[in-house]
Write a protein that holds these residues in place. Sequence first.
Motif, PDB file in Angstrom:
ATOM      1  N   SER A 204       0.828  -1.204   0.000  1.00  0.00           N
ATOM      2  CA  SER A 204       0.000   0.000   0.000  1.00  0.00           C
ATOM      3  C   SER A 204       0.865   1.257   0.000  1.00  0.00           C
ATOM      4  N   GLY A 206       1.006   5.182  -2.579  1.00  0.00           N
ATOM      5  CA  GLY A 206       0.904   5.866  -3.862  1.00  0.00           C
ATOM      6  C   GLY A 206       2.221   6.466  -4.302  1.00  0.00           C
ATOM      7  N   GLN A 207       2.163   7.317  -5.303  1.00  0.00           N
ATOM      8  CA  GLN A 207       3.359   7.931  -5.873  1.00  0.00           C
ATOM      9  C   GLN A 207       3.476   9.374  -5.412  1.00  0.00           C
ATOM     10  N   PRO A 214       4.921   4.416  -8.099  1.00  0.00           N
ATOM     11  CA  PRO A 214       4.202   4.314  -6.828  1.00  0.00           C
ATOM     12  C   PRO A 214       4.976   3.429  -5.842  1.00  0.00           C
ATOM     13  N   GLU A 215       4.891   3.763  -4.582  1.00  0.00           N
ATOM     14  CA  GLU A 215       5.592   2.989  -3.560  1.00  0.00           C
ATOM     15  C   GLU A 215       5.166   1.525  -3.579  1.00  0.00           C
ATOM     16  N   SER A 216       3.880   1.293  -3.806  1.00  0.00           N
ATOM     17  CA  SER A 216       3.378  -0.082  -3.795  1.00  0.00           C
ATOM     18  C   SER A 216       4.034  -0.928  -4.881  1.00  0.00           C
ATOM     19  N   HIS A 217       4.342  -0.339  -6.032  1.00  0.00           N
ATOM     20  CA  HIS A 217       4.972  -1.079  -7.122  1.00  0.00           C
ATOM     21  C   HIS A 217       6.420  -1.409  -6.770  1.00  0.00           C
ATOM     22  N   ARG A 235      -1.560  -4.671  -5.414  1.00  0.00           N
ATOM     23  CA  ARG A 235      -0.998  -3.322  -5.253  1.00  0.00           C
ATOM     24  C   ARG A 235      -2.098  -2.299  -5.009  1.00  0.00           C
ATOM     25  N   GLU A 236      -1.945  -1.521  -3.968  1.00  0.00           N
ATOM     26  CA  GLU A 236      -2.830  -0.379  -3.698  1.00  0.00           C
ATOM     27  C   GLU A 236      -1.973   0.856  -3.920  1.00  0.00           C
ATOM     28  N   ASP A 237      -2.189   1.574  -5.013  1.00  0.00           N
ATOM     29  CA  ASP A 237      -1.247   2.611  -5.434  1.00  0.00           C
ATOM     30  C   ASP A 237      -1.835   4.021  -5.463  1.00  0.00           C
ATOM     31  N   ARG A 238      -2.843   4.286  -4.610  1.00  0.00           N
ATOM     32  CA  ARG A 238      -3.454   5.629  -4.593  1.00  0.00           C
ATOM     33  C   ARG A 238      -3.176   6.403  -3.317  1.00  0.00           C
ATOM     34  N   ASN A 245      -3.878   4.675   3.318  1.00  0.00           N
ATOM     35  CA  ASN A 245      -3.357   3.307   3.218  1.00  0.00           C
ATOM     36  C   ASN A 245      -4.402   2.301   3.681  1.00  0.00           C
TER      37      ASN A 245
END
Length: 338
Positions: A204, A206-207, A214-217, A235-238, A245
């Motif tokens: 979890s 976002g960028q 994004p951090e999740s990636h 992945r939760e990327d928002r 989170n």
Amino acid sequence: MLVYAPAALLFLVFCVRVARERRKFSNAVILGLAALCGLAAWVVQLIRSGSASGQAVAWAALVLGALSILVLTCFLFSNGLQMVRKEGRSPTNLLSLVAALAILAVVALVVMAVVVRTPVWVGVGTAAGGLAAYLAFLFLCFVCYAFLYGRQRVRRKADFVVVLGSGLVGGSTVPPLLASRLRRAQAVHARLAERGDAPVVITSGGQGPDEDVPESHAMADDLIAHGFPAGLIEREDRSTTTDENLRFSKAIMEKSKPDYRCVIVTNNYHAFRAALTARRTGLRGQVVGSPTAAYFWPTATIREFAAVLVAYKRTNVAICLLLVLGGVLAWWAQRNGS
């Protein structure tokens, strides 16, 4: 033994509340009040005894308290300088130094009130001492209960393991702080998989404006590089905050399995506040912490405590205003009595 009855009653209330819901800051306050009542009862017994040993213990406690304040101040100064050297001069990294200066300022104000004893100094010293005592009590409650919360065992079954993100280095690289969360998540996942079906890991984060991905990636890539199955990663990327989170991860889990249970992984200094946030968002799960570098822990803990104070700002502002009013009353009493 009746003098210890309030402490025993408060501790019983604490145990009942923890059995019902561990993720409450009020649990920490009740435990602190139980300890405070127990200490007060012990002091009362010493005074009633009238023995020389009782007086010696009382003086020893006062000396120990003064030495503790001195040692704490020196430690915070040292830690603050270390944080500046290793992490830079951002406002967050200066928290230890600010705390040390605040302690010195309060001590100076109280000493001036005792020595000078003018109405103004008495009022200022009373207010400063009251505010310092209140914040110190809450901070001790926070630290002690956070330590106890962090000692709980991971639940026997969970459907998801949620890893909370943090900033990336160079726009795409997982830093040591975040890597420790990922390694703990892998360990938790392996333990849960031994007891049943393998849970899904949700990375979890976002960028940020200074991040390339994004951090999740980046977190997912790090897990895969360490041998974790890509098919078990969501992945939760928002999200950009802890609250997001948890809310966005909750939406993913509810969509996949409405009656989900989860384990949330973050660093140990952040675990208790994350648990408080999880409770407010209605997320069903416990929070576990990963190790943090020793030099980073004091500043991070102060930051977490400040965030908790803000989360309960109405109550804290009301109590602080009452303590300031106490200083005004002390000034008025000194002025009219002199």
